[in-house]
Design a protein around this motif. Structure first.
Motif, short mmCIF file in Angstrom:
data_model
loop_
_atom_site.label_atom_id
_atom_site.label_comp_id
_atom_site.label_asym_id
_atom_site.label_seq_id
_atom_site.Cartn_x
_atom_site.Cartn_y
_atom_site.Cartn_z
N GLY A 21 0.79 -1.22 0.00
CA GLY A 21 0.00 0.00 0.00
C GLY A 21 0.83 1.27 0.00
O GLY A 21 0.31 2.34 -0.24
N SER A 22 2.13 1.16 0.25
CA SER A 22 2.93 2.38 0.35
C SER A 22 3.44 2.88 -1.01
O SER A 22 3.93 3.98 -1.09
N ILE A 23 3.32 2.09 -2.05
CA ILE A 23 3.77 2.50 -3.37
C ILE A 23 2.70 3.37 -4.02
O ILE A 23 1.57 2.96 -4.15
N GLN A 24 3.09 4.54 -4.42
CA GLN A 24 2.14 5.45 -5.06
C GLN A 24 2.81 6.07 -6.27
O GLN A 24 3.88 6.65 -6.17
N VAL A 25 2.17 5.91 -7.43
CA VAL A 25 2.69 6.46 -8.67
C VAL A 25 1.66 7.44 -9.19
O VAL A 25 0.49 7.10 -9.35
N LEU A 26 2.09 8.66 -9.44
CA LEU A 26 1.18 9.69 -9.93
C LEU A 26 1.51 10.02 -11.37
O LEU A 26 2.67 10.09 -11.76
N ALA A 27 0.48 10.24 -12.14
CA ALA A 27 0.67 10.67 -13.53
C ALA A 27 1.14 12.13 -13.53
O ALA A 27 0.82 12.89 -12.62
N PRO A 28 1.89 12.52 -14.55
CA PRO A 28 2.31 13.93 -14.64
C PRO A 28 1.10 14.85 -14.69
O PRO A 28 0.11 14.54 -15.33
N THR A 29 1.18 15.96 -13.99
CA THR A 29 0.04 16.88 -13.95
C THR A 29 0.13 17.98 -14.99
O THR A 29 -0.87 18.58 -15.33
N ASP A 91 5.14 10.80 -20.31
CA ASP A 91 3.78 10.35 -20.00
C ASP A 91 3.61 8.85 -20.20
O ASP A 91 2.97 8.18 -19.41
N ALA A 92 4.21 8.30 -21.26
CA ALA A 92 4.12 6.87 -21.51
C ALA A 92 4.81 6.07 -20.41
O ALA A 92 4.31 5.04 -19.97
N ALA A 93 5.94 6.58 -19.92
CA ALA A 93 6.64 5.91 -18.81
C ALA A 93 5.79 5.93 -17.55
O ALA A 93 5.75 4.94 -16.80
N ALA A 94 5.10 7.03 -17.29
CA ALA A 94 4.24 7.12 -16.11
C ALA A 94 3.08 6.15 -16.23
O ALA A 94 2.72 5.47 -15.25
N VAL A 95 2.50 6.02 -17.41
CA VAL A 95 1.39 5.08 -17.60
C VAL A 95 1.87 3.65 -17.42
O VAL A 95 1.21 2.84 -16.76
N GLN A 97 4.29 2.68 -15.55
CA GLN A 97 4.54 2.52 -14.12
C GLN A 97 3.22 2.29 -13.37
O GLN A 97 3.14 1.45 -12.49
N ILE A 98 2.20 3.03 -13.74
CA ILE A 98 0.91 2.91 -13.06
C ILE A 98 0.24 1.57 -13.38
O ILE A 98 -0.39 0.97 -12.51
#
Length: 109
Positions: A21-29, A91-95, A97-98
């Protein structure tokens, strides 16, 4: 089932839940267009034309200045293409990761 494995399972389960639960990945804003410098929506102005009484040297200076303005305008085009390409890769790397399974997010990278 004996009490020892049950106790061990009860002690370990909160730790496993805390790790997952501690892993949090946010998309670029910030959108890609926000990375383009301010003022680049305005065209690059032409060099000033020499006055009517200009001599040959004045026209040569105009040609040099106009070439500089053209170089500046063409540089913006290649810079914007690079900005958008880098932004899309970010953005593709963030997706990616998510969208990874929760257990893969425990590993770095």
């Amino acid at each position: 089932m004996s009490a020892k494995p049950l106790i061990a399972l009860l002690l370990i389960s909160p730790l496993a839940g805390a790790c997952a639960g501690s892993i949090q990945v946010l998309a670029p804003t910030a959108g890609c267009s926000s990375l383009i410098p301010a003022g680049w929506t305005e065209p690059v102005p032409s060099a000033a034309l020499p006055p009517p009484e200009a001599v040959e040297a004045d026209w040569q200076v105009f040609g040099i200045e106009q070439t500089g303005q053209l170089t500046r305008a063409n540089g913006r085009t290649s810079d914007v293409v690079e900005i958008v390409t880098s932004c899309e890769a970010r953005d593709a790397a963030a997706v990616r990761q998510i969208e990874r399974p929760w257990w893969r997010r425990l590993l770095p990278g």
